[in-house]
Design an enzyme around this catalytic site. Structure first.
Site, mmCIF file in Angstrom:
data_model
loop_
_atom_site.group_PDB
_atom_site.id
_atom_site.type_symbol
_atom_site.label_atom_id
_atom_site.label_comp_id
_atom_site.label_asym_id
_atom_site.label_seq_id
_atom_site.Cartn_x
_atom_site.Cartn_y
_atom_site.Cartn_z
ATOM 1 N N SER A 20 42.708 53.671 47.551
ATOM 2 C CA SER A 20 42.857 54.128 49.001
ATOM 3 C C SER A 20 43.235 52.900 49.795
ATOM 4 O O SER A 20 43.602 52.831 51.101
ATOM 5 C CB SER A 20 41.353 54.234 49.563
ATOM 6 O OG SER A 20 40.410 53.048 49.294
ATOM 7 N N ASP A 40 35.960 50.448 58.216
ATOM 8 C CA ASP A 40 34.632 51.036 57.565
ATOM 9 C C ASP A 40 33.925 50.206 56.694
ATOM 10 O O ASP A 40 34.229 48.878 56.604
ATOM 11 C CB ASP A 40 34.893 52.400 57.277
ATOM 12 C CG ASP A 40 35.746 52.437 55.841
ATOM 13 O OD1 ASP A 40 35.993 51.483 55.223
ATOM 14 O OD2 ASP A 40 36.588 53.521 55.630
ATOM 15 N N HIS A 73 36.766 49.555 53.645
ATOM 16 C CA HIS A 73 38.216 49.334 53.792
ATOM 17 C C HIS A 73 38.687 48.434 55.118
ATOM 18 O O HIS A 73 37.979 48.441 56.164
ATOM 19 C CB HIS A 73 39.041 50.644 54.086
ATOM 20 C CG HIS A 73 38.803 51.431 52.901
ATOM 21 N ND1 HIS A 73 37.913 52.525 53.237
ATOM 22 C CD2 HIS A 73 39.527 51.755 51.900
ATOM 23 C CE1 HIS A 73 37.902 53.376 51.981
ATOM 24 N NE2 HIS A 73 38.768 52.870 51.237
#
Length: 362
Positions: A42, A331, A334
Site C-alpha cells: 500500500s 491514517d 500510512h
C-alpha cells in the site's frame, strides 16, 4: 522495399512519440531513468486494488482529499505517494499510474507504472487471504505490460526502456504486522528467523524474475520501523504510547538480512545494479523528532482517532483533522503525503548515489 519503408516509418514515429511524451524538468535535459517500475504494498499502490474483490481499498473520501481535484484514486494517503514524488524527481511524470488503471494506455506506458497491491507482501500467505495481488502476479502483470509496450512502440524501444528503467520493490510490513503477528497458523509454522528467511527467498525470486525481463537497475527498499505505526502501538504497546520495540528490532534484523542477501547474489547478476535503500532511519527520525520536520503529531493519524482507522474504517463518515500537513500519519498505518515527500527526497538521493557510484555495479 515497401516493407522496409513501413518498418522505418514505424520506428521514426515511435521515437517521435517518445520525445513528445517524455517530460522535461527545469534545468534537466532528460529524465535520469527511462521509466520507473514499482512493486509492493500500500505504500506504493496508486489504485491497483480498486477493481479487485477486496476490502483493502481506499478509492473513497477522505482519502485523496489533497490529491488534484480532491480525487480518491486508491492511494492510501491524503495526496501523492512516495512513488509519485520519486517519478517527478527522476524527471518523469509527477504521477506514477496504477498498471490496472483503465486509463493506463498509449503514451502513458512509456514512463512506467506501479504494479503494487495494498496489503500484499513477500509471502503468498499475506496476500491471497485478502484477495490482493501476490508478488508473483505483480511480476506477471509487468510481463503483460511489456508485451503491450512492444506492440505499441516496437520491441527495440520496449527493450531499451526496460533496460534503462529503475525497478523498485517496497514491501514486507504486512508480512509481519498483518500476517506473522496476528496469524497463529503462520507463527506455528515458523520462528521469526525462519519466516524472515522465507521472505528473503521470495525477494530472491523477484530479483531473478525481473532481471530475466531485462532489469539492469533494481532498488530494494527496506522495512520501516513498523513498531512505530499508530495501529501497532495501539494493538501491541498496551502500557504506553511509545514505539513497540520488538517490531522495530524485527524490521532492523530483516533489513540487515536484505543487505547481506544483496551482497551475496551480486556475482550472479553481472551487469545488473542491485542496491538497498534505507527507509527505516529517516522515518524513525521523523517520528521521534516531528517538530524538526514541521510536524506536530506523530502518534495519531489524521483520520478519525488516528489510532486504528485505515481502509474502510477511514471513510466519508469519519472525521479527519483540519490540517494533514502537521501530521506524520494520514491514517493509523500510512504516512501523509507531506511525510512521503521528505522520505521520497531521501530515497532519491540514495538512488542517485547508487546509480552514479562506480563501485555498486558489477
Amino acid at each position: 522495399m515497401e516493407g522496409d519503408y513501413i518498418a522505418l516509418s514505424f520506428t521514426v514515429l515511435s521515437l517521435f512519440l517518445l520525445t513528445l511524451y517524455v517530460p522535461q524538468v527545469e534545468g534537466q535535459r532528460q529524465p535520469l531513468v527511462s521509466a520507473l517500475y514499482v512493486f509492493g504494498d500500500s505504500g506504493i499502490d496508486p489504485g491497483n486494488n480498486n477493481p479487485l474483490p477486496t476490502l483493502i481499498r481506499s478509492n473513497f473520501p477522505p482519502y485523496g482529499r489533497d490529491f488534484p481535484n480532491g480525487r480518491p484514486t486508491g492511494r492510501f494517503t491524503n495526496g501523492r505517494l512516495i512513488t509519485d514524488q520519486l517519478s517527478q524527481l527522476f524527471g518523469l511524470p509527477d504521477l506514477l499510474p496504477a498498471s490496472l488503471d483503465p486509463e493506463f494506455r498509449g503514451q502513458k506506458l512509456l514512463t512506467g507504472a506501479s504494479f503494487g497491491s495494498s496489503a500484499s507482501g513477500y509471502a503468498d500467505s499475506t496476500s491471497i487471504p485478502l484477495s490482493v495481488l501476490p508478488l508473483e502476479i505483480q511480476v506477471k502483470n509487468f510481463r503483460l505490460y511489456k508485451i503491450r509496450l512492444a506492440r505499441l512502440f516496437g520491441h527495440e524501444t520496449a527493450n531499451r526502456i526496460v533496460s534503462e528503467a529503475l525497478f523498485t520493490i517496497s514491501t514486507g510490513t504486512d508480512d509481519f504486522a498483518n500476517n506473522y503477528y496476528i496469524n497463529p497458523l503462520t507463527r506455528g509454522m515458523y520462528t521469526i528467523e525462519q519466516f524472515q528467511d522465507l521472505l528473503l527467498e521470495s525477494l530472491s525470486e523477484f530479483i531473478r524474475n525481473v532481471s530475466r525481463e531485462g532489469a539492469t537497475k533494481i532498488a530494494i527498499v527496506g522495512l520501516p520501523p513498523f513498531g512505530c505505526l499508530p495501529s501497532q502501538i495501539t494493538l501491541h504497546n498496551i502500557t504506553g504510547n511509545n514505539c513497540f520495540e520488538e517490531f522495530n528490532e524485527v524490521a532492523s534484523s530483516f533489513n540487515a538480512k536484505i543487505k547481506a542477501l544483496i551482497e551475496n547474489i551480486k556475482p550472479d547478476y553481472p551487469g545488473v545494479l542491485i542496491f538497498y535503500e534505507d527507509l527505516y532511519d529517516k522515518l524513525l527520525d521523523i517520528i521521534k523528532s516531528p517538530t524538526k520536520y514541521g510536524f506536530v503529531e506523530a502518534r495519531r493519524g489524521c483520520c478519525g482517532t488516528g489510532l486504528l482507522e485505515t481502509a474502510i474504517l477511514c471513510n466519508p463518515s469519519t472525521i479527519s483533522c483540519p490540517d494533514p500537513s502537521t501530521y506524520v500519519f494520514w491514517d493509523s498505518f500510512h504516512p501523509t503525503t507531506e511525510c512521503y515527500q521528505i522520505i521520497a527526497n531521501d530515497l532519491f538521493q540514495q538512488a542517485l548515489a547508487a546509480i552514479n557510484s562506480p563501485t555498486t555495479r558489477n
